[in-house]
Write a protein that holds these residues in place. Structure first.
Motif, short mmCIF file in Angstrom:
data_model
loop_
_atom_site.label_atom_id
_atom_site.label_comp_id
_atom_site.label_asym_id
_atom_site.label_seq_id
_atom_site.Cartn_x
_atom_site.Cartn_y
_atom_site.Cartn_z
N GLY A 1 0.81 -1.22 0.00
CA GLY A 1 0.00 0.00 0.00
C GLY A 1 0.84 1.27 0.00
N ASP A 2 2.15 1.15 0.20
CA ASP A 2 3.02 2.32 0.21
C ASP A 2 3.33 2.78 -1.21
OD1 ASP A 2 4.05 2.40 3.24
OD2 ASP A 2 4.02 0.32 2.58
N TRP A 3 3.41 4.10 -1.39
CA TRP A 3 3.87 4.66 -2.64
C TRP A 3 5.39 4.82 -2.57
CZ3 TRP A 3 1.13 5.26 -7.02
CH2 TRP A 3 -0.27 5.25 -6.92
N LEU A 4 6.09 4.37 -3.60
CA LEU A 4 7.54 4.43 -3.65
C LEU A 4 7.99 5.51 -4.64
CD1 LEU A 4 9.30 2.31 -2.00
CD2 LEU A 4 6.94 1.61 -2.41
N VAL A 5 8.89 6.39 -4.18
CA VAL A 5 9.49 7.41 -5.03
C VAL A 5 10.95 7.03 -5.21
CG1 VAL A 5 10.05 9.86 -5.30
CG2 VAL A 5 7.94 9.18 -4.12
N THR A 6 11.38 6.87 -6.46
CA THR A 6 12.73 6.34 -6.69
C THR A 6 13.63 7.28 -7.48
OG1 THR A 6 12.14 5.22 -8.76
CG2 THR A 6 11.82 3.99 -6.71
N ASP A 7 13.09 8.31 -8.12
CA ASP A 7 13.94 9.19 -8.93
C ASP A 7 14.37 10.41 -8.13
OD1 ASP A 7 11.28 10.28 -8.95
OD2 ASP A 7 11.87 11.54 -10.65
N HIS A 8 15.43 11.07 -8.56
CA HIS A 8 15.99 12.20 -7.81
C HIS A 8 15.03 13.38 -7.79
CE1 HIS A 8 18.65 15.59 -6.83
NE2 HIS A 8 19.44 14.69 -6.27
N ALA A 9 14.41 13.69 -8.91
CA ALA A 9 13.52 14.85 -8.97
C ALA A 9 12.33 14.67 -8.03
CB ALA A 9 13.06 15.09 -10.41
N GLY A 10 11.70 13.50 -8.08
CA GLY A 10 10.55 13.25 -7.22
C GLY A 10 10.95 13.21 -5.75
N ALA A 11 12.10 12.62 -5.47
CA ALA A 11 12.57 12.56 -4.09
C ALA A 11 12.87 13.95 -3.55
CB ALA A 11 13.82 11.69 -4.00
N ALA A 12 13.44 14.82 -4.38
CA ALA A 12 13.73 16.18 -3.95
C ALA A 12 12.44 16.93 -3.62
CB ALA A 12 14.52 16.91 -5.03
N ARG A 13 11.41 16.74 -4.43
CA ARG A 13 10.12 17.40 -4.15
C ARG A 13 9.51 16.86 -2.86
NH1 ARG A 13 9.08 16.00 -9.74
NH2 ARG A 13 9.57 17.75 -11.11
N ALA A 14 9.57 15.54 -2.69
CA ALA A 14 8.94 14.94 -1.51
C ALA A 14 9.62 15.37 -0.23
CB ALA A 14 8.98 13.41 -1.64
N THR A 15 10.96 15.36 -0.22
CA THR A 15 11.68 15.70 1.02
C THR A 15 11.63 17.19 1.32
OG1 THR A 15 13.75 15.77 -0.25
CG2 THR A 15 13.23 13.72 0.89
N ALA A 16 11.29 18.00 0.31
CA ALA A 16 11.21 19.45 0.54
C ALA A 16 9.88 19.86 1.15
CB ALA A 16 11.44 20.20 -0.77
N GLY A 17 8.85 18.98 1.09
CA GLY A 17 7.54 19.32 1.63
C GLY A 17 6.90 20.44 0.84
N PRO A 18 5.85 21.11 1.37
CA PRO A 18 5.23 20.88 2.69
C PRO A 18 4.09 19.87 2.67
CG PRO A 18 4.29 22.83 1.69
CD PRO A 18 5.29 22.29 0.69
N HIS A 19 3.81 19.30 1.50
CA HIS A 19 2.66 18.41 1.40
C HIS A 19 2.95 17.02 1.96
CE1 HIS A 19 0.82 21.50 -0.99
NE2 HIS A 19 1.81 21.46 -1.88
N VAL A 20 4.23 16.74 2.18
CA VAL A 20 4.65 15.43 2.68
C VAL A 20 5.36 15.63 4.02
CG1 VAL A 20 6.11 13.44 2.24
CG2 VAL A 20 4.85 14.49 0.35
N VAL A 21 4.98 14.85 5.02
CA VAL A 21 5.54 14.98 6.36
C VAL A 21 6.29 13.71 6.71
CG1 VAL A 21 5.00 15.29 8.81
CG2 VAL A 21 3.69 16.54 7.08
N ALA A 22 7.53 13.88 7.18
CA ALA A 22 8.37 12.73 7.51
C ALA A 22 7.77 11.92 8.66
CB ALA A 22 9.77 13.20 7.88
N THR A 23 7.93 10.61 8.57
CA THR A 23 7.59 9.71 9.67
C THR A 23 8.82 9.54 10.54
OG1 THR A 23 5.98 8.53 8.30
CG2 THR A 23 6.79 7.41 10.27
N THR A 24 8.66 9.70 11.83
CA THR A 24 9.77 9.52 12.75
C THR A 24 9.44 8.41 13.74
OG1 THR A 24 8.87 11.19 14.26
CG2 THR A 24 10.46 11.95 12.61
N PRO A 25 10.46 7.78 14.32
CA PRO A 25 10.19 6.75 15.33
C PRO A 25 9.32 7.30 16.47
CG PRO A 25 12.49 6.71 14.70
CD PRO A 25 11.90 7.93 14.05
N PHE A 26 8.30 6.54 16.82
CA PHE A 26 7.38 6.90 17.89
C PHE A 26 6.67 8.23 17.61
CE2 PHE A 26 11.29 5.06 19.86
CZ PHE A 26 10.81 3.77 20.02
N ASP A 27 6.67 8.69 16.34
CA ASP A 27 6.08 10.00 15.96
C ASP A 27 6.69 11.14 16.76
OD1 ASP A 27 4.35 9.03 13.97
OD2 ASP A 27 2.88 8.43 15.49
#
Length: 336
Positions: free
Chosen positions: A64-90
């Motif tokens: 069910g997870d969406w996978l991002v594998t290219d550099h351009a998409g990864a750069a957009r995802a890690t820059a946010g703000p629409h995507v929020v990182a998951t951290t241990p124990f939130d």
């Protein structure tokens, strides 16, 4: 209250065990059916980052997870703000600014030994500040980074859950405590393995500034965060309209940082390559990532000076339950 809590714990442990068994069974079923992401989570052949990249820049795994594998998409995802990182124990980001920790100090290496164990114990010493109780807590919390995408085995999972509840009470930087040991240890070991293989070990002690380039190239070539799990908070303007709020997203940094459209000869470890846009997680991960870089840059030249003839005594042993970091459980080395 203490006795009532003890009476509830066995049933809570049983519920946790049942959830783990169900999740693990489904994961292995997906892996048996050939899903490369499920195979990566299980530590099976066919789950290498390049196999995930072959499926395309954005695709949905059987989990069910969406996978991002290219550099351009990864750069957009890690820059946010629409995507929020998951951290241990939130856990949220730690407070800004990091106190100056004790310097790395491995001591004399034996003629033959396990470098993974030596480095791990020193990182625990640095983060725990010599307190035995905190050191034990850090050891129980170490699987937390990898547990963001795959649960540990039942016994470590129970210890991990208890450590996660205790971290905020024992440190003012619980996210660093939950992630620092595994990130720093893995970064050092990956750098050592890559540099020994590339034949550049002697330069570490002799050439100022080389350690920083080695660490940067290790983040690109063999990052201690191979996967960056996140969740979609709002539909982004990229992703072909496939992503919706609530979706789980996994940025495959190990694939994105080897994107051949961005990096020349991406599968070669080369600390002397021209500076490029290496993707390094920020946001709440900035503190733990900064600590891991500081530790590796401080330790590597000292290790090379103390053990100029360090050699591998076998390949690093990487357990299957470390899909995010690819952490080495053992790294046999010898000093000749």
């Amino acid at each position: 209250m203490r006795q009532a809590r003890r009476r509830r714990e066995p049933e809570a442990d049983r519920r946790l065990l049942r959830r783990l068994q169900l999740t693990e069974g489904l994961l292995w079923l997906h892996a048996a059916r050939g899903d490369p992401y499920a195979r990566l989570l299980c530590g099976l052949p066919g789950g290498e980052p390049e196999r995930l990249r072959e499926r395309g820049p954005l695709w949905r795994a059987a989990t069910g997870d969406w996978l991002v594998t290219d550099h351009a998409g990864a750069a957009r995802a890690t820059a946010g703000p629409h995507v929020v990182a998951t951290t241990p124990f939130d856990l949220p980001a730690d407070p800004p600014g990091v106190p100056t920790p004790p310097a790395p100090a491995l001591g004399a290496l034996p003629e033959r030994g396990d470098l993974a164990d030596v480095v791990r114990r020193d990182v625990v010493r640095v983060l725990a500040g010599g307190d035995a109780g905190t050191a034990a807590l850090l050891a129980d919390a170490e699987p937390a980074v990898d547990a963001t995408v795959r649960a540990p085995a039942p016994a470590p999972a129970v210890r991990l859950a208890e450590a996660g509840a205790a971290l905020p009470e024992h440190t003012d930087r619980p996210l660093l405590a939950a992630t620092g040991v595994r990130l720093a240890t893995t970064l050092v070991l990956n750098a050592v393995a890559a540099l020994l293989d590339a034949g550049g070990w002697s330069r570490l002690a002799a050439e100022p500034g080389f350690a920083a380039r080695v660490v940067t190239e290790t983040w690109r070539y063999a990052p201690p965060l191979r996967l960056w799990p996140a969740r979609v908070e709002a539909a982004p303007g990229w992703g072909r309209g496939l992503l919706t709020p609530g979706d789980r997203l996994v940025v495959v940094l190990a694939a994105a940082n080897r994107d051949g459209t961005v990096f020349a000869d991406p599968d070669r470890f080369d600390p002397d390559r021209s500076a490029g846009p290496v993707l390094v997680p920020g946001g709440p991960w900035a503190g733990p990532v900064g600590f891991a870089r500081w530790y590796a840059e401080a330790l590597l030249p000292r290790l090379a000076a103390d053990a100029p003839r360090l050699r591998p005594d076998g390949p690093p042993v990487r357990p299957g339950r470390a899909p995010v970091t690819g952490a080495a459980a053992r790294f046999p080395v010898r000093v000749i």
